[in-house]
Design a protein around this motif. Structure first.
Motif, PDB file in Angstrom:
ATOM      1  N   UNK A 156       0.813  -8.602  -3.234  1.00 24.68           N
ATOM      2  CA  UNK A 156       0.308  -8.354  -1.880  1.00 24.68           C
ATOM      3  C   UNK A 156       1.221  -7.375  -1.153  1.00 24.68           C
ATOM      4  N   UNK A 157       0.616  -6.470  -0.410  1.00 24.90           N
ATOM      5  CA  UNK A 157       1.403  -5.576   0.441  1.00 24.90           C
ATOM      6  C   UNK A 157       1.999  -6.369   1.596  1.00 24.90           C
ATOM      7  N   UNK A 158       3.008  -5.790   2.244  1.00 23.73           N
ATOM      8  CA  UNK A 158       3.670  -6.488   3.351  1.00 23.73           C
ATOM      9  C   UNK A 158       2.675  -6.846   4.452  1.00 23.73           C
ATOM     10  N   UNK A 159       1.768  -5.920   4.765  1.00 20.08           N
ATOM     11  CA  UNK A 159       0.772  -6.198   5.802  1.00 20.08           C
ATOM     12  C   UNK A 159      -0.135  -7.351   5.401  1.00 20.08           C
ATOM     13  N   UNK A 160      -0.453  -7.475   4.096  1.00 19.86           N
ATOM     14  CA  UNK A 160      -1.310  -8.564   3.628  1.00 19.86           C
ATOM     15  C   UNK A 160      -0.579  -9.903   3.710  1.00 19.86           C
ATOM     16  N   UNK A 161       0.723  -9.901   3.430  1.00 18.54           N
ATOM     17  CA  UNK A 161       1.506 -11.129   3.552  1.00 18.54           C
ATOM     18  C   UNK A 161       1.532 -11.586   5.011  1.00 18.54           C
ATOM     19  N   UNK A 162       1.734 -10.660   5.916  1.00 19.00           N
ATOM     20  CA  UNK A 162       1.744 -11.001   7.337  1.00 19.00           C
ATOM     21  C   UNK A 162       0.371 -11.472   7.795  1.00 19.00           C
ATOM     22  N   UNK A 163      -0.682 -10.865   7.259  1.00 15.29           N
ATOM     23  CA  UNK A 163      -2.029 -11.297   7.610  1.00 15.29           C
ATOM     24  C   UNK A 163      -2.299 -12.710   7.084  1.00 15.29           C
ATOM     25  N   UNK A 164      -1.775 -13.007   5.893  1.00 18.05           N
ATOM     26  CA  UNK A 164      -1.905 -14.351   5.335  1.00 18.05           C
ATOM     27  C   UNK A 164      -1.192 -15.368   6.228  1.00 18.05           C
ATOM     28  N   UNK A 165      -0.010 -14.995   6.718  1.00 16.48           N
ATOM     29  CA  UNK A 165       0.698 -15.898   7.622  1.00 16.48           C
ATOM     30  C   UNK A 165      -0.066 -16.042   8.943  1.00 16.48           C
ATOM     31  N   UNK A 166      -0.658 -14.943   9.429  1.00 13.12           N
ATOM     32  CA  UNK A 166      -1.435 -15.018  10.674  1.00 13.12           C
ATOM     33  C   UNK A 166      -2.571 -16.031  10.550  1.00 13.12           C
ATOM     34  N   UNK A 167      -3.255 -16.022   9.386  1.00 11.26           N
ATOM     35  CA  UNK A 167      -4.340 -16.975   9.171  1.00 11.26           C
ATOM     36  C   UNK A 167      -3.798 -18.407   9.149  1.00 11.26           C
ATOM     37  N   UNK A 168      -2.653 -18.601   8.494  1.00 11.74           N
ATOM     38  CA  UNK A 168      -2.060 -19.937   8.453  1.00 11.74           C
ATOM     39  C   UNK A 168      -1.608 -20.372   9.840  1.00 11.74           C
ATOM     40  N   UNK A 169      -1.159 -19.431  10.642  1.00 10.15           N
ATOM     41  CA  UNK A 169      -0.691 -19.737  12.002  1.00 10.15           C
ATOM     42  C   UNK A 169      -1.825 -20.310  12.848  1.00 10.15           C
ATOM     43  N   UNK A 170      -3.073 -19.850  12.602  1.00  4.74           N
ATOM     44  CA  UNK A 170      -4.199 -20.383  13.354  1.00  4.74           C
ATOM     45  C   UNK A 170      -4.363 -21.874  13.092  1.00  4.74           C
ATOM     46  N   UNK A 171      -4.087 -22.299  11.850  1.00  2.25           N
ATOM     47  CA  UNK A 171      -4.175 -23.728  11.530  1.00  2.25           C
ATOM     48  C   UNK A 171      -3.109 -24.496  12.306  1.00  2.25           C
ATOM     49  N   UNK A 172      -1.899 -23.950  12.371  1.00  2.00           N
ATOM     50  CA  UNK A 172      -0.830 -24.603  13.117  1.00  2.00           C
ATOM     51  C   UNK A 172      -1.202 -24.723  14.598  1.00  2.00           C
TER      52      UNK A 172
END
Length: 223
Positions: free
Chosen positions: A112-128
């Motif tokens: 995954x590119x760095x932007x994709x990793x951050x986007x993955x974390x953004x999606x997980x952050x919505x759950x939090x």
């Protein structure tokens, strides 16, 4: 993170710079602030790093991005407010680090590119954030009963209420005084018109008469 890696899993997690020291790819202590200063504007950056746990070293990747001016300002204000409550002043370096978001990813996500990793974390952050809203707005932090079936029913009721409110919120974005989006083929309600009878004194109100809008036949190929 070490436990997850030891059992074959991968991690995307927010980095706490003060409590999770990192090593650079050569084994020396990573200068996080100097590394962040190499970022260009708001482009995501990525660096190979390592961390130590249980007498071993583990590989990871540090992904980071600079916050917007408003988000950075809000983060600094929260940090300064928390510091005032504890009776001290945050260091300038600590305030500067608040201008960035740091995320650690393990080697299984190297494709995954760095932007994709951050986007993955953004999606997980919505759950939090969703769980945070459940606990604060719906008082879902502690169940009022210890019986497993009762607790399960209580949790389902809370979740049902949340889902209904989210659905209503989505529908409200489409609301308009005329009941359908301009340019649409038909009203959202499928109603062309209605007549409302004004109730006479002492009599219950009568519901409006509605006529369903005709639905055009759509051929399978067109659909």
């Amino acid at each position: 993170m070490a436990h997850v890696r030891d059992h074959g899993g991968d991690v995307v997690v927010r980095l706490n710079a003060s409590s999770f020291p990192l090593l650079d790819e050569h084994g020396g202590r990573l200068d996080l602030l100097a590394t962040m200063r190499t970022l260009h504007e708001h482009e995501a950056g990525s660096w190979p790093v390592r961390f130590q746990a249980h007498g071993r070293e583990y590989a990871a990747r540090l992904c980071a991005v600079r916050k917007s001016a408003s988000a950075a300002r809000a983060a600094k204000e929260r940090m300064q407010k928390a510091a005032r409550k504890k009776g001290h002043t945050p260091r300038q370096e600590t305030l500067e680090l608040a201008e960035y978001i740091f995320v650690l990813a393990t080697p299984g996500l190297d494709d995954l590119a760095a932007a994709d990793v951050l986007e993955l974390y953004r999606a997980r952050w919505q759950i939090e954030l969703g769980f945070k809203r459940l606990k604060s707005l719906f008082d879902a932090g502690n169940a009022p009963n210890r019986d497993p079936d009762a607790v399960r029913s209580w949790i389902y009721a809370k979740l049902l209420a949340v889902l209904l409110m989210e659905r209503m919120g989505e529908e409200s974005r489409l609301f308009s005084p005329w009941g359908f989006p301009l340019g649409g083929r038909q009203p959202l309600e499928g109603v062309q018109g209605g007549v409302r009878r004004v109730p006479e004194r002492g009599l219950p109100a009568q519901p409006a008469k509605r006529t369903a809008a005709p639905r055009p036949r759509v051929e399978p190929a067109t659909a």
